[in-house]
Scaffold this active site. Structure first.
Site, PDB file in Angstrom:
ATOM      1  N   CYS A 241       0.995  -1.434  -0.045  1.00  7.41           N
ATOM      2  CA  CYS A 241      -0.014   0.056   0.014  1.00  7.41           C
ATOM      3  C   CYS A 241       0.806   1.144  -0.049  1.00  7.41           C
ATOM      4  O   CYS A 241       1.437   1.450   0.974  1.00  7.41           O
ATOM      5  CB  CYS A 241      -0.867  -0.185   1.207  1.00  7.41           C
ATOM      6  SG  CYS A 241      -1.806   1.699   1.397  1.00  7.41           S
ATOM      7  N   LEU A 242       0.989   1.974  -1.288  1.00 12.52           N
ATOM      8  CA  LEU A 242       1.816   2.938  -1.391  1.00 12.52           C
ATOM      9  C   LEU A 242       1.226   3.985  -2.459  1.00 12.52           C
ATOM     10  O   LEU A 242       0.922   3.477  -3.321  1.00 12.52           O
ATOM     11  CB  LEU A 242       3.280   2.684  -1.569  1.00 12.52           C
ATOM     12  CG  LEU A 242       4.154   3.888  -1.952  1.00 12.52           C
ATOM     13  CD1 LEU A 242       4.466   4.355  -0.604  1.00 12.52           C
ATOM     14  CD2 LEU A 242       5.610   3.265  -2.499  1.00 12.52           C
TER      15      LEU A 242
END
Length: 153
Positions: A84-85
């Protein structure tokens, strides 16, 4: 911080290439496998984490796909390697998602920051890890250290 040891490898049909061709002959994928070395900072210090980056033909218009190949206990990375970025998202609510002006260097710096200043316990992908941190920070640190000893040396 980090070290980059490998270079982009293009699939030219050569035996042993890490990149692989997709179904279409006109479409090729570039793949990078590299290690991120976290030194002297935070929970993940001393760990060596391997990532695979697939750069699609439509790059720079679409982001690369990145997966963590090293098992890790992290609120923004699942144990199966999903990350998750926001800069890896084509469409991001916060406006920090992918843009054609971004580069692979931005991706590397973004990954590095997941281990330092962007460590996010408030909007996690790995909810169990984030809740573990909220419940017992010392036990969370111990589990991270155990994962580093087992998987990230």
């Amino acid at each position: 911080m980090l070290t980059l040891a490998s270079k982009l490898k293009r699939d030219d049909g050569l035996k042993g290439s890490r990149a692989s061709a997709t179904a279409s002959d006109s479409t090729r994928r570039v793949s990078v496998r590299d290690r991120l070395l976290v030194k002297d900072e935070g929970y993940y210090q001393g760990g060596k984490f391997q990532f695979e980056t697939e750069v699609p033909d439509a790059y720079n218009m679409v982001p690369p796909k990145v997966k963590c190949l090293t098992r890790i206990w992290h609120p923004n990375i699942t144990e199966t390697g999903e990350i998750c970025l926001s800069l890896l998202r084509e469409h991001s609510i916060d406006g920090t998602g992918w843009a054609p002006t971004r580069t692979l260097k931005d991706v590397v710096w973004g990954l590095n920051s997941l281990f330092t200043d962007l460590l996010n316990f408030d909007d996690p992908l790995n909810i169990e890890a984030a809740e573990h941190h909220l419940r017992d920070k010392e036990d969370f640190r111990n589990k991270v250290e155990d994962y580093i000893k087992r998987y990230a040396r």
